[in-house]
Design an enzyme around this catalytic site. Structure first.
Site, PDB file in Angstrom:
ATOM      1  N   GLU B  52      29.440  48.516  -6.377  1.00 20.30           N
ATOM      2  CA  GLU B  52      29.512  48.941  -4.984  1.00 20.30           C
ATOM      3  C   GLU B  52      31.204  50.440  -5.256  1.00 20.30           C
ATOM      4  OE1 GLU B  52      28.331  46.153  -4.407  1.00 20.30           O
ATOM      5  OE2 GLU B  52      26.105  46.500  -3.181  1.00 20.30           O
ATOM      6  N   PHE B 114      22.943  36.572   8.424  1.00 19.67           N
ATOM      7  CA  PHE B 114      22.702  36.622   7.024  1.00 19.67           C
ATOM      8  C   PHE B 114      23.172  37.952   6.753  1.00 19.67           C
ATOM      9  CE2 PHE B 114      20.441  38.347   2.892  1.00 19.67           C
ATOM     10  CZ  PHE B 114      21.437  37.170   2.368  1.00 19.67           C
ATOM     11  N   GLN B 115      24.553  37.921   5.120  1.00 14.86           N
ATOM     12  CA  GLN B 115      25.070  39.301   4.566  1.00 14.86           C
ATOM     13  C   GLN B 115      25.742  39.766   6.328  1.00 14.86           C
ATOM     14  OE1 GLN B 115      23.019  41.442   2.060  1.00 14.86           O
ATOM     15  NE2 GLN B 115      23.136  40.319   0.598  1.00 14.86           N
ATOM     16  N   LYS B 164      20.381  47.447  11.309  1.00 16.60           N
ATOM     17  CA  LYS B 164      19.887  47.815  10.875  1.00 16.60           C
ATOM     18  C   LYS B 164      18.324  47.953  11.960  1.00 16.60           C
ATOM     19  CE  LYS B 164      16.543  46.271   7.922  1.00 16.60           C
ATOM     20  NZ  LYS B 164      15.733  44.991   7.132  1.00 16.60           N
ATOM     21  N   MET B 482      50.497  47.832 -19.920  1.00 18.82           N
ATOM     22  CA  MET B 482      52.022  47.838 -18.731  1.00 18.82           C
ATOM     23  C   MET B 482      52.844  46.766 -18.431  1.00 18.82           C
ATOM     24  SD  MET B 482      53.502  50.699 -17.553  1.00 18.82           S
ATOM     25  CE  MET B 482      52.500  52.461 -16.893  1.00 18.82           C
TER      26      MET B 482
HETATM   27  C1  LIG Z   1      50.659  52.887 -12.914  1.00 22.91           C
HETATM   28  C2  LIG Z   1      51.017  54.112 -12.400  1.00 22.91           C
HETATM   29  C3  LIG Z   1      52.804  55.037 -12.579  1.00 22.91           C
HETATM   30  C4  LIG Z   1      52.877  55.999 -11.496  1.00 22.91           C
HETATM   31  N1  LIG Z   1      54.182  57.434 -12.254  1.00 22.91           N
HETATM   32  C5  LIG Z   1      53.796  58.456 -11.689  1.00 22.91           C
HETATM   33  C6  LIG Z   1      55.063  58.448 -12.441  1.00 22.91           C
HETATM   34  O1  LIG Z   1      55.991  59.151 -13.388  1.00 22.91           O
HETATM   35  N2  LIG Z   1      55.287  60.214 -11.252  1.00 22.91           N
HETATM   36  C7  LIG Z   1      54.408  60.816 -10.604  1.00 22.91           C
HETATM   37  O2  LIG Z   1      55.006  61.583 -10.247  1.00 22.91           O
HETATM   38  N3  LIG Z   1      53.404  59.537 -10.123  1.00 22.91           N
HETATM   39  C8  LIG Z   1      53.389  57.992 -10.484  1.00 22.91           C
HETATM   40  N4  LIG Z   1      52.525  57.393 -10.333  1.00 22.91           N
HETATM   41  C9  LIG Z   1      51.527  57.563  -8.572  1.00 22.91           C
HETATM   42  C10 LIG Z   1      52.283  57.678  -7.522  1.00 22.91           C
HETATM   43  O3  LIG Z   1      52.136  56.726  -7.888  1.00 22.91           O
HETATM   44  C11 LIG Z   1      51.334  58.327  -6.189  1.00 22.91           C
HETATM   45  O4  LIG Z   1      50.497  58.103  -5.630  1.00 22.91           O
HETATM   46  C12 LIG Z   1      52.493  59.960  -6.236  1.00 22.91           C
HETATM   47  O5  LIG Z   1      53.073  60.247  -7.036  1.00 22.91           O
HETATM   48  C13 LIG Z   1      51.695  60.588  -5.204  1.00 22.91           C
HETATM   49  O6  LIG Z   1      51.737  62.006  -5.258  1.00 22.91           O
HETATM   50  P1  LIG Z   1      52.093  62.863  -3.776  1.00 22.91           P
HETATM   51  O7  LIG Z   1      53.649  62.926  -3.412  1.00 22.91           O
HETATM   52  O8  LIG Z   1      51.751  64.764  -5.020  1.00 22.91           O
HETATM   53  O9  LIG Z   1      51.120  62.679  -2.844  1.00 22.91           O
HETATM   54  P2  LIG Z   1      49.604  62.537  -2.819  1.00 22.91           P
HETATM   55  O10 LIG Z   1      49.126  60.923  -2.608  1.00 22.91           O
HETATM   56  O11 LIG Z   1      48.783  63.477  -3.590  1.00 22.91           O
HETATM   57  O12 LIG Z   1      49.927  62.740  -0.882  1.00 22.91           O
HETATM   58  C14 LIG Z   1      49.314  64.205  -0.968  1.00 22.91           C
HETATM   59  C15 LIG Z   1      50.486  64.385   0.390  1.00 22.91           C
HETATM   60  O13 LIG Z   1      50.070  65.754   1.031  1.00 22.91           O
HETATM   61  C16 LIG Z   1      49.812  66.313   2.364  1.00 22.91           C
HETATM   62  N5  LIG Z   1      48.547  66.804   2.236  1.00 22.91           N
HETATM   63  C17 LIG Z   1      47.206  66.645   1.873  1.00 22.91           C
HETATM   64  N6  LIG Z   1      46.767  68.082   2.159  1.00 22.91           N
HETATM   65  C18 LIG Z   1      47.592  68.794   2.886  1.00 22.91           C
HETATM   66  C19 LIG Z   1      47.224  69.889   2.827  1.00 22.91           C
HETATM   67  N7  LIG Z   1      46.460  70.091   3.204  1.00 22.91           N
HETATM   68  N8  LIG Z   1      48.637  70.874   3.346  1.00 22.91           N
HETATM   69  C20 LIG Z   1      49.887  70.200   3.573  1.00 22.91           C
HETATM   70  N9  LIG Z   1      49.725  69.186   3.039  1.00 22.91           N
HETATM   71  C21 LIG Z   1      48.814  68.067   2.414  1.00 22.91           C
HETATM   72  C22 LIG Z   1      49.332  64.769   2.628  1.00 22.91           C
HETATM   73  O14 LIG Z   1      49.790  64.145   3.747  1.00 22.91           O
HETATM   74  C23 LIG Z   1      50.718  63.657   1.194  1.00 22.91           C
HETATM   75  O15 LIG Z   1      51.592  63.957   2.448  1.00 22.91           O
HETATM   76  C24 LIG Z   1      52.194  56.467 -10.568  1.00 22.91           C
HETATM   77  C25 LIG Z   1      50.549  56.014 -10.112  1.00 22.91           C
HETATM   78  C26 LIG Z   1      50.373  54.645 -11.394  1.00 22.91           C
HETATM   79  C27 LIG Z   1      49.216  53.755 -10.884  1.00 22.91           C
HETATM   80  C1  LIG Z   2      42.545  45.815 -10.084  1.00 20.62           C
HETATM   81  C2  LIG Z   2      44.102  46.121 -10.230  1.00 20.62           C
HETATM   82  N1  LIG Z   2      45.300  44.264 -11.069  1.00 20.62           N
HETATM   83  C3  LIG Z   2      45.202  44.886 -12.118  1.00 20.62           C
HETATM   84  C4  LIG Z   2      46.672  45.590 -12.289  1.00 20.62           C
HETATM   85  C5  LIG Z   2      47.651  45.669 -12.600  1.00 20.62           C
HETATM   86  N2  LIG Z   2      48.394  46.411 -13.555  1.00 20.62           N
HETATM   87  C6  LIG Z   2      49.140  47.763 -13.808  1.00 20.62           C
HETATM   88  S1  LIG Z   2      48.448  48.711 -15.035  1.00 20.62           S
HETATM   89  C7  LIG Z   2      47.869  46.922 -16.133  1.00 20.62           C
HETATM   90  C8  LIG Z   2      47.839  46.895 -17.039  1.00 20.62           C
HETATM   91  C9  LIG Z   2      45.976  47.960 -17.827  1.00 20.62           C
HETATM   92  O1  LIG Z   2      46.286  47.672 -19.212  1.00 20.62           O
HETATM   93  P1  LIG Z   2      45.136  48.169 -19.688  1.00 20.62           P
HETATM   94  O2  LIG Z   2      43.947  48.878 -19.056  1.00 20.62           O
HETATM   95  O3  LIG Z   2      45.008  47.723 -21.344  1.00 20.62           O
HETATM   96  O4  LIG Z   2      46.023  49.692 -20.124  1.00 20.62           O
HETATM   97  P2  LIG Z   2      47.045  50.119 -20.651  1.00 20.62           P
HETATM   98  O5  LIG Z   2      48.687  49.924 -20.275  1.00 20.62           O
HETATM   99  O6  LIG Z   2      47.565  48.773 -22.055  1.00 20.62           O
HETATM  100  O7  LIG Z   2      47.310  51.517 -21.151  1.00 20.62           O
HETATM  101  C10 LIG Z   2      47.811  46.163 -14.920  1.00 20.62           C
HETATM  102  C11 LIG Z   2      46.930  44.618 -15.466  1.00 20.62           C
HETATM  103  C12 LIG Z   2      46.074  47.254 -11.355  1.00 20.62           C
HETATM  104  N3  LIG Z   2      47.053  48.235 -11.331  1.00 20.62           N
HETATM  105  N4  LIG Z   2      45.242  46.571 -10.952  1.00 20.62           N
END
Ligand SMILES: Cc1cc2nc3c(=O)[nH]c(=O)nc-3n(C[C@H](O)[C@H](O)[C@H](O)COP(=O)(O)OP(=O)(O)OC[C@H]3O[C@@H](n4cnc5c(N)ncnc54)[C@H](O)[C@@H]3O)c2cc1C
Ligand SMILES: Cc1ncc(C[n+]2csc(CCOP(=O)(O)OP(=O)(O)O)c2C)c(N)n1
Lengths: 189, 584
Positions: B52, B114-115, B164, B482
């Site tokens: 799911e 159940f469930q 259901k 990472m």
């Molecule tokens: C490993 C990892 C590393 C990351 N590193 C980075 C990084 O280096 N740089 C980076 O940028 N991000 C990074 N991120 C992502 C980060 O965590 C956020 O998800 C991201 O920066 C949020 O993007 P955003 O500010 O565009 O907001 P979003 O999460 O896209 O939110 C959208 C915003 O716009 C608003 N909005 C929605 N619809 C409308 C509309 N119609 N009109 C006006 N406003 C609207 C919402 O209310 C909200 O405030 C990383 C994520 C991971 C998993």
């Molecule tokens: C469901 C979940 N569990 C744990 C993490 C923490 N986490 C962030 S990056 C990462 C490693 C990812 O490894 P891989 O997919 O091989 O990507 P790489 O960083 O090596 O490119 C982990 C464990 C996460 N982001 N999501």
């Protein structure tokens, strides 16, 4: 706390206030939240506060308009002004929320709370408890030879003060409703 | 006219009337009546996932790549709890999604049947709104309202829990037009004063930057078009968050690349040094701001956002503009043009000279190798060999995700699907399938890490079943890359459990699933191998063995400011201090 240095945004109106002063920069606000009374609405509001780490000092809820199934939630919360603004924004974007008002900021309002206070005592203490209750205009809603239950309505500080006075006289239990609040004057909320 | 139907028929009819063509789901006891109705019709295609969670991410991919809501159908109990990760992911990333769950019959609710699970209770904090429908007569209205809530204002996931007995019983069906409306209509049009304040900021800005985000994509294609007009006509530099990539073209001359923790040096320096920041549909996430008290200290900030709780949440802004991006930009542009389309052109030239100097640092430079495939090189080649095609990219979470954001270039919105806010490993495989189902003819590639890939790889069986030719491009470093990078920086190179020690043979696994498997280990073979993947008409697992210890740069270490960015193989010793180490 002294009546002369009640900070802006405080609900304290009384020199009796026994509530601890809030940490520097924090304020106490009373919010009135009008919601559609559907299943789980209270859980939603409480979940918002607990999930995001906001404070709840008092929360009351009851349906106020049975025909259109609207409830009014009164929340007393504390926090820095930016957090309070965030709380209001978070509340107002909820699907069940119709309106949010910050009663502390939107001009004068009245706040009342009802408390039931049980005191068990005999002799001199019993006389003193009854005398105090008259000073506070509490009414006696239950009495035995060894106890009273007082009903007291008033601002939260007044109830705090009364409870404090009852403590050495044989306070047993307190049940409080939490704050109900409404704006003064002819306008709604 | 309202018509009498069974609850299960109402579900299918409501989906049809809402224009749904695809449902991602998995059956079980509590949704059998609905599955029976699905069996009897051909308008709605049901995609049988293998878990799911996969249904939810597939629906997210479908939604993000089309602009329409994604729809999920799962059973009660474990079906519903398995959907929780995807709901949370969609909530964080503002993805519209409708999840329908079966529930035990109303008379068994509360009996530990159940469930049985308290689905609305469990999902209350990870949905925009949810409903338990206890009467068949209320079902149609609730379903129509659910679509409205998912799409209105800031989009997000909703859930409708349907016992259901409610599915079996008959009730009245209302069409979307007949249904009772929910008084939930977030404001889309900005206040005139706010528009005017932004126009004045545009006219007076000397060192401006357009900081754009996922909200531009949420707002629709018109928002991206208007953003491009604004940028071209003002000559202001543009950066995007991870979620906003594609709202301004990477080939555009004003493009600075992504900003934030792993963003471009020039983008972050421009954010730090600007005097006017225009935040358009982004939310000042901690990956963007770094140390809050050192975030863009000298700038005046305007923020367009449809969600009042996004404004002034993390960063105080001078010009808050509550409204939809497209609605707002339209008014801003009209007003600004009417007043003579003025900017401080005299000052902008100097600002651009400064930006060019930052660009000249070439922050994405990496040490090339002739013997091992550098992950950056693999993505450069993937970019070169797919450029010009209508290409959709999904990712998993980790280093590969950041490299994909840095090295792949997006010229159009809705072509980049990634888990930003929640950072859900396992998002990419099902998301790629959801995208492919929505765009059967398009090239869909999931840029994956081997560890993330293994979280939801069973969905390849789904890809094979529906002949979805998704390409799984695995940058296999045999590490939780990472995590390993952070352990190197923060924990004295003690690599606690960040190895993948018993990886499967991905090529054999591909074959076992009925996909094509390709392995590449030599940079010299890479182009041919990628071409082979692109030419194959069917799902492919591409096992690209890359350098194991490559670090992802640039990087703003946790707790540091934008101008304290680490570049290249810089010394990382002590880069994160004590206060930074508690941050994630
Ligand atoms: C490993 C990892 C590393 C990351 N590193 C980075 C990084 O280096 N740089 C980076 O940028 N991000 C990074 N991120 C992502 C980060 O965590 C956020 O998800 C991201 O920066 C949020 O993007 P955003 O500010 O565009 O907001 P979003 O999460 O896209 O939110 C959208 C915003 O716009 C608003 N909005 C929605 N619809 C409308 C509309 N119609 N009109 C006006 N406003 C609207 C919402 O209310 C909200 O405030 C990383 C994520 C991971 C998993
Ligand atoms: C469901 C979940 N569990 C744990 C993490 C923490 N986490 C962030 S990056 C990462 C490693 C990812 O490894 P891989 O997919 O091989 O990507 P790489 O960083 O090596 O490119 C982990 C464990 C996460 N982001 N999501």
């Amino acid at each position: 706390m002294n009546a002369l240095n009640i900070p802006q945004g405080s609900t304290a109106h009384s020199a009796y206030s026994l509530r601890p002063t809030l940490p520097e920069g924090e304020e106490r606000r009373t919010l009135a939240v009008l919601v559609r009374n559907e299943a789980g609405v209270l859980a939603r509001v409480i979940g918002l506060f607990s999930g995001r780490g906001y404070n709840i000092e008092s929360l009351t809820v009851s349906e106020t308009d049975h025909a259109s199934r609207r409830s009014r939630i009164t929340v007393v919360t504390t926090g820095e002004p930016a957090i309070i603004e965030q709380i209001k924004a978070q509340l107002s974007r909820m699907v069940v929320v119709i309106d949010v008002h910050d009663l502390t900021m939107e001009g004068p309002s009245v706040e009342r709370e009802l408390a039931l206070i049980k005191v068990a005592c005999t002799g001199e203490a019993r006389v003193e408890a009854l005398r105090m209750s008259q000073v506070f205009r509490a009414s006696v809603v239950d009495t035995t030879l060894k106890s009273f239950v007082f009903e007291l309505t008033g601002a939260p500080d007044k109830i705090d003060a009364f409870v404090e006075l009852m403590a050495p006289l044989g306070l047993v239990d307190v049940s409080r409703t939490g704050v109900a609040a409404i704006k003064r004057g002819p306008d709604p909320m | 006219m309202p018509r009498e139907m069974t609850g299960a028929q109402i579900v299918v009819q409501a989906l049809k009337d809402q224009g749904v063509d695809t449902v991602f789901g998995y059956p079980g006891g509590a949704v059998l009546p609905i599955y029976d109705e699905i069996f009897k019709q051909n308008d709605i295609k049901h995609i049988l996932v293998r878990h799911e969670q996969g249904a939810t991410h597939a629906a997210e991919g479908y939604a993000r790549s089309t602009g329409k809501p994604g729809v999920v159908l799962v059973t009660s109990g474990p079906g519903a709890t398995n959907a929780v990760t995807g709901l949370t992911d969609a909530l964080m990333d503002s993805i519209p999604m409708i999840v329908l769950t079966g529930q035990v019959p109303t008379f068994l609710i509360g009996s530990d049947g159940f469930q049985e699970a308290d689905t609305v209770g469990i999902t209350r904090p990870c949905t925009k709104h949810n409903w338990l429908v206890k009467e068949t007569d209320h079902l149609a209205d609730t379903l129509h309202q659910a679509f409205h809530v998912a799409m209105a204002g800031r989009p997000g996931p909703v859930l409708v829990d349907i016992p259901k007995d409610v599915q079996f019983a008959t009730g009245m069906y209302n069409s979307p037009e007949e249904a009772e409306e929910l008084p939930y209509n977030p404001r889309r049009e900005p206040e005139d004063d706010a528009v005017m304040a932004m126009v004045e900021m545009i006219e007076t800005a000397e060192r401006p930057i357009l900081y754009t985000g996922g909200g531009v994509i949420n707002s629709g294609d018109r928002a991206s078009a208007l953003l491009r007009e604004l940028a071209e006509e003002t000559g202001f530099p543009v950066t995007s968050t991870l979620m906003g990539l594609g709202c301004y073209p990477a080939s555009g001359k004003l493009w600075l690349g992504m900003l934030g923790m792993h963003g471009m040096y020039e983008a972050n320096m421009a954010m730090h040094g600007c005097d006017a920041m225009f935040c358009i549909g982004a939310r000042f996430d901690d990956r963007i701001t770094g140390r809050l008290d050192a975030f863009s200290p000298g700038s005046k900030k305007a923020h367009i956002d449809i969600d009042p709780s996004s404004i002034n949440k993390n960063v105080h802004v001078d010009v808050p503009i509550l409204g939809d991006v497209a609605e707002t930009l339209e008014r801003v542009l009209a007003k600004w043009r009417a007043r003579g389309a003025q900017t401080r052109r005299d000052r902008l030239a100097g600002w651009w000279t400064q930006i060019e100097a930052w660009k000249a640092i070439k922050c994405l430079t990496y040490k090339p190798s002739k013997s091992v495939i550098k992950p950056q090189y693999a993505l450069e080649r993937l970019e070169a060999l797919t450029r010009g095609r209508d290409r959709y990219i999904t990712t998993e979470v980790g280093q590969h995700q950041m490299w994909a954001a840095q090295f792949l270039r997006f010229d159009e919105p809705k072509r980049w699907m990634t888990s930003g806010g929640l950072g859900t490993m396992g998002y990419g495989v099902p998301a790629s399938i959801g995208v492919q189902i929505a765009h059967p003819e398009a090239l869909v590639i999931n840029v994956a890490g081997e560890a993330s890939f293994m979280m939801t790889m069973q969905e390849l069986s789904c890809a094979v079943q529906y002949m979805a030719p998704v390409k799984q491009f695995i940058l296999n470093n045999e590490r939780l890359g990472m995590v390993r990078q952070w352990q190197q920086l923060l924990h004295g190179e003690r690599y606690s459990h960040s190895y993948s020690e018993a990886l499967p043979d991905f090529v054999k696994m591909a074959e076992a699933f009925g996909c094509k498997g390709i392995r590449c280990t030599d940079p010299a073979d890479l182009d041919d191998a990628i071409q082979e993947m692109l030419d194959y008409d069917g799902p492919v697992i591409f096992d690209c063995l890359v350098e194991k210890h490559e670090n992802c740069f640039p990087m703003i270490p946790s707790g540091k400011a934008h101008n304290e960015m680490l570049l290249g193989e810089a010394s990382t010793e002590g880069a994160i201090d004590v206060s930074g180490s508690v941050l994630v």
